[in-house]
Design an enzyme around this catalytic site. Sequence first.
Site, PDB file in Angstrom:
ATOM      1  N   ASP A 137       0.785  -1.235   0.000  1.00 42.53           N
ATOM      2  CA  ASP A 137       0.000   0.000   0.000  1.00 42.53           C
ATOM      3  C   ASP A 137       0.821   1.292   0.000  1.00 42.53           C
ATOM      4  OD1 ASP A 137      -3.120  -0.830   1.154  1.00 42.53           O
ATOM      5  OD2 ASP A 137      -1.491  -2.272   1.370  1.00 42.53           O
ATOM      6  N   ASN A 167      -4.015   3.964  -1.769  1.00 43.09           N
ATOM      7  CA  ASN A 167      -3.953   5.079  -0.819  1.00 43.09           C
ATOM      8  C   ASN A 167      -2.996   6.171  -1.296  1.00 43.09           C
ATOM      9  OD1 ASN A 167      -3.916   2.449   1.489  1.00 43.09           O
ATOM     10  ND2 ASN A 167      -5.628   3.862   1.358  1.00 43.09           N
ATOM     11  N   HIS A 201     -10.445   1.533  -1.208  1.00 46.09           N
ATOM     12  CA  HIS A 201     -10.530   2.965  -1.509  1.00 46.09           C
ATOM     13  C   HIS A 201     -10.458   3.244  -3.007  1.00 46.09           C
ATOM     14  CE1 HIS A 201     -10.557   4.055   2.634  1.00 46.09           C
ATOM     15  NE2 HIS A 201      -9.345   3.578   2.885  1.00 46.09           N
ATOM     16  N   HIS A 250      -6.754  -7.903  -0.973  1.00 50.70           N
ATOM     17  CA  HIS A 250      -6.881  -6.735  -0.114  1.00 50.70           C
ATOM     18  C   HIS A 250      -7.925  -7.047   0.963  1.00 50.70           C
ATOM     19  CE1 HIS A 250      -5.858  -2.481   0.343  1.00 50.70           C
ATOM     20  NE2 HIS A 250      -7.112  -2.274   0.710  1.00 50.70           N
ATOM     21  N   HIS A 293      -3.646  -4.107   2.760  1.00 52.97           N
ATOM     22  CA  HIS A 293      -4.694  -3.387   3.484  1.00 52.97           C
ATOM     23  C   HIS A 293      -4.337  -3.056   4.927  1.00 52.97           C
ATOM     24  CE1 HIS A 293      -8.574  -1.798   4.631  1.00 52.97           C
ATOM     25  NE2 HIS A 293      -8.728  -2.720   5.558  1.00 52.97           N
ATOM     26  N   HIS A 303      -1.393  -2.573   6.305  1.00 53.28           N
ATOM     27  CA  HIS A 303      -0.256  -1.643   6.343  1.00 53.28           C
ATOM     28  C   HIS A 303       0.880  -2.089   7.265  1.00 53.28           C
ATOM     29  CE1 HIS A 303      -2.392   2.171   4.590  1.00 53.28           C
ATOM     30  NE2 HIS A 303      -2.870   1.052   4.068  1.00 53.28           N
TER      31      HIS A 303
END
Length: 267
Positions: free
Chosen positions: A8, A40, A69, A152, A177, A179
Amino acid sequence: MRLLFVGDTVGNMGVSMLQEYLPKLKRDLKPQITVVNGENATAVGRGISQRVYKQIMSAGADVITLGNHAWNNAEILDFIDQTPNLIRPANYPGPDVPGRGYTIVNVNGKQVAIINLQGLVFMDNLNNPFDTINAILEQVGAKTDYQFIDFHAETTSEKMAIARYLDGRVSALVGTHTHVQTSDYRVLPAGTAFMSDAGMTGPYDSILGMQTDLILKRFITQRPVQFKVAETGSGILSGCVIDLSDRTGLATKIRPILINPDHPYSN
């Protein structure tokens, strides 16, 4: 075949880390294909814009994956249908979802399927990813030599479950997802490379890429807080590199990539 995957990308610092280190990683690791999660990557940490898409591609990505997102920046609707190397989760419901959930890349005569899926646990209510990947593999399995999945998802159990379900049927499945890079990277018994989460690329002096003081305020007060991407401090780049057999299309090795002040880059 060697595949490089970067987790990400968060905000301006995430894009800067790609611009600084992706050329070095490609020079030293010599991957045949490079995949970057960019869901992101805008300055606000949600979605992707056409400008950022071009920046990530110019830094060295061959394919960019997304996640929950995907639609947060409305501008994506203006260009996603014209960019086959930008893919969103394949299991969005409905017949007219913009973009595509997978792409096939020709690498020196070999066909590599890059597939994006999203989990269901603590996430949006999309179509069942197990059913979706079965349908995709029916379409592309026989005509591709390698298959890589960016899954994800929130929970490690769901990521492990779908990896076990697909073991031996795809080359690799790596989670995104959360992180935070996990240390469970391995090649499963039937030959699929797996890692629960590749980690994030962006602000190291943060909480999952967001400004620390705002996240602390949310936990301490239990009141709504508008999160903002951290813009100062040092950066982090997280991901993995996967070696795939030219004979079987399955994995022979997976190892993590982690670059931050505590793990400085060395080739």
